[in-house]
Write a protein that holds these residues in place. Sequence first.
Motif, PDB file in Angstrom:
ATOM      1  N   ASP A 182     -30.020 -19.655  30.897  1.00  4.70           N
ATOM      2  CA  ASP A 182     -30.904 -19.919  31.975  1.00  4.70           C
ATOM      3  C   ASP A 182     -30.097 -19.952  33.491  1.00  4.70           C
ATOM      4  O   ASP A 182     -30.903 -19.865  34.348  1.00  4.70           O
ATOM      5  N   ALA A 184     -28.828 -17.414  34.640  1.00  7.89           N
ATOM      6  CA  ALA A 184     -29.031 -16.177  35.209  1.00  7.89           C
ATOM      7  C   ALA A 184     -30.372 -16.046  36.145  1.00  7.89           C
ATOM      8  O   ALA A 184     -30.253 -15.398  37.095  1.00  7.89           O
ATOM      9  N   MET A 185     -31.145 -16.957  36.222  1.00 10.30           N
ATOM     10  CA  MET A 185     -32.375 -17.306  36.991  1.00 10.30           C
ATOM     11  C   MET A 185     -32.141 -17.852  38.343  1.00 10.30           C
ATOM     12  O   MET A 185     -31.168 -18.812  38.150  1.00 10.30           O
ATOM     13  N   ILE A 186     -32.389 -17.316  39.347  1.00  6.95           N
ATOM     14  CA  ILE A 186     -32.213 -17.803  40.549  1.00  6.95           C
ATOM     15  C   ILE A 186     -32.910 -18.849  40.722  1.00  6.95           C
ATOM     16  O   ILE A 186     -34.600 -18.726  40.766  1.00  6.95           O
ATOM     17  N   GLN A 237     -34.500 -11.280  44.192  1.00  2.00           N
ATOM     18  CA  GLN A 237     -34.547 -11.974  42.899  1.00  2.00           C
ATOM     19  C   GLN A 237     -34.678 -11.039  41.711  1.00  2.00           C
ATOM     20  O   GLN A 237     -34.004 -11.081  40.735  1.00  2.00           O
ATOM     21  N   GLN A 238     -35.579 -10.199  41.881  1.00  2.00           N
ATOM     22  CA  GLN A 238     -35.698  -9.312  40.812  1.00  2.00           C
ATOM     23  C   GLN A 238     -34.285  -8.127  40.543  1.00  2.00           C
ATOM     24  O   GLN A 238     -34.177  -8.025  39.653  1.00  2.00           O
ATOM     25  N   ALA A 262     -31.362  -9.205  41.176  1.00  3.77           N
ATOM     26  CA  ALA A 262     -30.348  -9.984  40.782  1.00  3.77           C
ATOM     27  C   ALA A 262     -30.689 -10.291  39.251  1.00  3.77           C
ATOM     28  O   ALA A 262     -29.662 -10.138  38.459  1.00  3.77           O
ATOM     29  N   ASN A 263     -31.768 -10.507  38.836  1.00  4.59           N
ATOM     30  CA  ASN A 263     -32.368 -10.309  37.433  1.00  4.59           C
ATOM     31  C   ASN A 263     -32.041  -9.345  36.557  1.00  4.59           C
ATOM     32  O   ASN A 263     -31.625  -9.366  35.459  1.00  4.59           O
ATOM     33  N   ALA A 264     -32.319  -8.128  37.333  1.00  9.51           N
ATOM     34  CA  ALA A 264     -32.127  -6.849  36.637  1.00  9.51           C
ATOM     35  C   ALA A 264     -30.669  -6.407  36.468  1.00  9.51           C
ATOM     36  O   ALA A 264     -30.357  -5.979  35.329  1.00  9.51           O
ATOM     37  N   ALA A 267     -28.622  -8.928  35.688  1.00 11.14           N
ATOM     38  CA  ALA A 267     -28.022  -9.998  35.000  1.00 11.14           C
ATOM     39  C   ALA A 267     -27.121 -11.015  35.568  1.00 11.14           C
ATOM     40  O   ALA A 267     -26.278 -11.317  34.864  1.00 11.14           O
ATOM     41  N   GLU A 281     -25.119 -14.255  37.012  1.00 13.16           N
ATOM     42  CA  GLU A 281     -25.186 -15.393  36.861  1.00 13.16           C
ATOM     43  C   GLU A 281     -24.972 -16.621  37.769  1.00 13.16           C
ATOM     44  O   GLU A 281     -23.844 -15.898  38.967  1.00 13.16           O
TER      45      GLU A 281
END
Length: 91
Positions: free
Chosen positions: A11, A13-15, A75-76, A78-80, A82, A84
């Motif tokens: 979790d 990794a989610m901003i 955010q997209q 950063a999530n792509a 991965a 943390e």
Amino acid sequence: MMTNTNAHSADAAMIEPNQTAFILKVTRPDEAELSGQLAMFYVAITTSEAEALAIVRRAVKGDADVEPTGVRLSQQTANALALEAGLARAL
């Protein structure tokens, strides 16, 4: 180069709403470069740019200069990648 001060869950990794992925410029002496300096960019997900600076400074060699760029990742993105929270990652 990555640094990890604490164990992170999946979790992490989610901003969170109060976090941002800050991009910082790192320069350090390097005789192999024509300019005598090697420049790299790092990203750190934190709640402030000051905290991002501290995280990246801990991750790089002591002779490196770390400075903010004023640029942030979405955010997209950063999530792509991965990313943390609390870790420094070279881009």
